[in-house]
Motif scaffolding. Structure first.
Motif, short mmCIF file in Angstrom:
data_model
loop_
_atom_site.label_atom_id
_atom_site.label_comp_id
_atom_site.label_asym_id
_atom_site.label_seq_id
_atom_site.Cartn_x
_atom_site.Cartn_y
_atom_site.Cartn_z
N ILE A 1 -13.05 8.28 -32.96
CA ILE A 1 -13.17 7.86 -34.36
C ILE A 1 -14.64 7.85 -34.78
O ILE A 1 -14.98 8.31 -35.87
CB ILE A 1 -12.56 6.45 -34.56
N TYR A 2 -15.50 7.33 -33.91
CA TYR A 2 -16.93 7.30 -34.23
C TYR A 2 -17.44 8.71 -34.50
O TYR A 2 -18.24 8.94 -35.43
CB TYR A 2 -17.74 6.68 -33.09
N GLY A 3 -16.99 9.67 -33.68
CA GLY A 3 -17.43 11.04 -33.86
C GLY A 3 -17.00 11.62 -35.20
O GLY A 3 -17.78 12.31 -35.87
N MET A 4 -15.77 11.31 -35.60
CA MET A 4 -15.28 11.78 -36.90
C MET A 4 -16.09 11.16 -38.04
O MET A 4 -16.42 11.85 -39.02
CB MET A 4 -13.80 11.44 -37.05
N LEU A 5 -16.40 9.88 -37.90
CA LEU A 5 -17.18 9.20 -38.94
C LEU A 5 -18.59 9.77 -39.04
O LEU A 5 -19.14 9.93 -40.14
CB LEU A 5 -17.23 7.70 -38.65
N ILE A 6 -19.18 10.08 -37.88
CA ILE A 6 -20.51 10.68 -37.88
C ILE A 6 -20.48 12.06 -38.56
O ILE A 6 -21.37 12.41 -39.34
CB ILE A 6 -21.05 10.81 -36.44
N ALA A 7 -19.43 12.83 -38.26
CA ALA A 7 -19.31 14.16 -38.86
C ALA A 7 -19.19 14.08 -40.39
O ALA A 7 -19.81 14.86 -41.12
CB ALA A 7 -18.10 14.88 -38.28
N ASP A 8 -18.41 13.11 -40.86
CA ASP A 8 -18.20 12.97 -42.30
C ASP A 8 -19.42 12.42 -43.02
O ASP A 8 -19.56 12.58 -44.23
CB ASP A 8 -17.00 12.04 -42.57
N ASN A 9 -20.31 11.74 -42.26
CA ASN A 9 -21.47 11.11 -42.89
C ASN A 9 -22.79 11.63 -42.32
O ASN A 9 -23.82 10.96 -42.46
CB ASN A 9 -21.40 9.59 -42.70
N GLN B 1 -25.84 11.88 -44.76
CA GLN B 1 -26.41 10.58 -45.11
C GLN B 1 -27.18 9.97 -43.94
O GLN B 1 -28.24 9.37 -44.12
CB GLN B 1 -25.30 9.61 -45.54
N ILE B 2 -26.65 10.13 -42.72
CA ILE B 2 -27.31 9.58 -41.54
C ILE B 2 -28.66 10.26 -41.32
O ILE B 2 -29.66 9.60 -41.04
CB ILE B 2 -26.42 9.76 -40.29
N ILE B 3 -28.69 11.59 -41.46
CA ILE B 3 -29.95 12.31 -41.31
C ILE B 3 -30.96 11.86 -42.35
O ILE B 3 -32.16 11.71 -42.06
CB ILE B 3 -29.71 13.83 -41.41
N ILE C 1 -26.19 1.38 -39.91
CA ILE C 1 -24.84 1.04 -39.44
C ILE C 1 -23.85 1.20 -40.58
O ILE C 1 -22.75 1.74 -40.41
CB ILE C 1 -24.80 -0.41 -38.92
N ASP C 2 -24.22 0.73 -41.79
CA ASP C 2 -23.31 0.81 -42.92
C ASP C 2 -22.98 2.24 -43.29
O ASP C 2 -21.92 2.53 -43.85
CB ASP C 2 -23.92 0.11 -44.14
N CYS C 3 -23.89 3.17 -42.95
CA CYS C 3 -23.65 4.57 -43.26
C CYS C 3 -22.49 5.12 -42.44
O CYS C 3 -21.77 6.01 -42.87
CB CYS C 3 -24.92 5.38 -42.98
N ILE C 4 -22.30 4.55 -41.24
CA ILE C 4 -21.21 4.99 -40.37
C ILE C 4 -19.92 4.27 -40.74
O ILE C 4 -18.86 4.85 -40.79
CB ILE C 4 -21.56 4.74 -38.90
N THR C 5 -20.02 3.00 -41.02
CA THR C 5 -18.82 2.22 -41.35
C THR C 5 -19.23 0.99 -42.13
O THR C 5 -20.38 0.56 -42.10
CB THR C 5 -18.05 1.80 -40.08
#
Length: 273
Positions: A199-207, A210-212, A260-264
């Motif tokens: 799930i974390y991986g999917m969230l990172i892919a979708d965001n 923004q994370i970068i 952290i909020d960027c991921i979830t």
């Protein structure tokens, strides 16, 4: 003492290999790209190998590093979830989904079984040869189940991408709960918590974008974070505790809240748990 020195030398050599030709860049645009994730998988493989060294040959240092094995397995699930989420957008990817996945899972597993059984035969152990050759690893079972959930969710053509991701995440969550509840009745390791890394991986892919953006604007890895990580490792080794628990809490509490909020949208408490 000699064993400790050998393990320390091993890490010095591996550290040199890891840092060889490494470059410090002003941006984080390569975050979670192919080379980045490949290096992470290599590092995690080393940790997992160390934790599987028989107790009679293990050392204090090896056990300390091996205590991060659950984090390493979580990273494997996370990288898989990220890779599928990114590659699903490629034309024809879902049509050849199982062919690609099975080749990357079954072939290495069977080769490992063959090598392990060859070692057994050389050692004079010749019991259950066929069973051992065809044995399915628990990690393969769990990651394949995650693939099934992902594949089924993305067969609903009428749903948008967001809903498909939600269905996949809910499916993985249910899998985690079931694995936790029935773990004692299953004859292999089922990784009920590490599988959430998918799930974390999917969230990172979708965001990822923004994370970068956040990583490029802020200095995430500062002196405070490095000192906290080093302190957790030392304390974990001295106390012979699960160092990764302390490491995870310290790292999360030292990171900016908006990262952290960027991921979830969950707060620090969830991640600390």
């Amino acid at each position: 003492m000699i064993n400790e020195m050998c393990i320390l030398l091993l890490f010095v050599v591996l550290g040199g290999v890891l840092l060889y030709r490494a470059k410090i860049t002003d941006t984080c645009n390569d975050f979670f790209d192919k080379n980045w994730s490949l290096a992470l998988k290599g590092l995690c493989c080393i940790v997992v190998i160390l934790v599987h060294i028989p107790n009679e040959h293990s050392t204090r240092l090896q056990n300390m590093i091996g205590s991060f094995a659950f984090v390493a397995v979580t990273a494997f699930f996370m990288i898989s979830g990220y890779g599928l989420s990114v590659n699903r957008k490629r034309k024809g990817y879902m049509q050849h989904f199982w062919r690609n996945r099975m080749v990357t899972l079954i072939v290495p597993m069977l080769l490992t079984n063959i090598v392990a059984e060859a070692v057994n035969l050389i050692s004079g152990v010749a019991d259950h040869i066929v069973y051992n050759l065809l044995a399915v690893n628990g990690f393969v079972v769990m990651i394949t189940t995650c693939y099934v959930i992902f594949y089924i969710a993305y067969q609903f053509k009428s749903l948008n991408e967001h809903m498909k991701s939600i269905i996949t995440c809910l499916g993985i969550l249910v899998l985690s709960i079931l694995a936790f509840l029935f773990e004692k009745h299953i004859p292999f390791t089922v990784w009920p918590v590490p599988c959430l890394g998918f799930i974390y991986g999917m969230l990172i892919a979708d965001n990822r974008t923004q994370i970068i953006g956040i990583l490029n604007k802020q200095k995430i890895v500062d002196a405070k974070t490095i000192l906290l990580i080093l302190a957790s490792i030392v304390i974990g080794g001295v106390c012979e505790s699960k160092a990764y628990i302390l490491l995870g809490r310290l790292c999360v509490e030292s990171m900016p809240g908006n990262c952290i909020d960027c991921i979830t949208d969950q707060n620090y408490g969830v991640y600390s748990i």
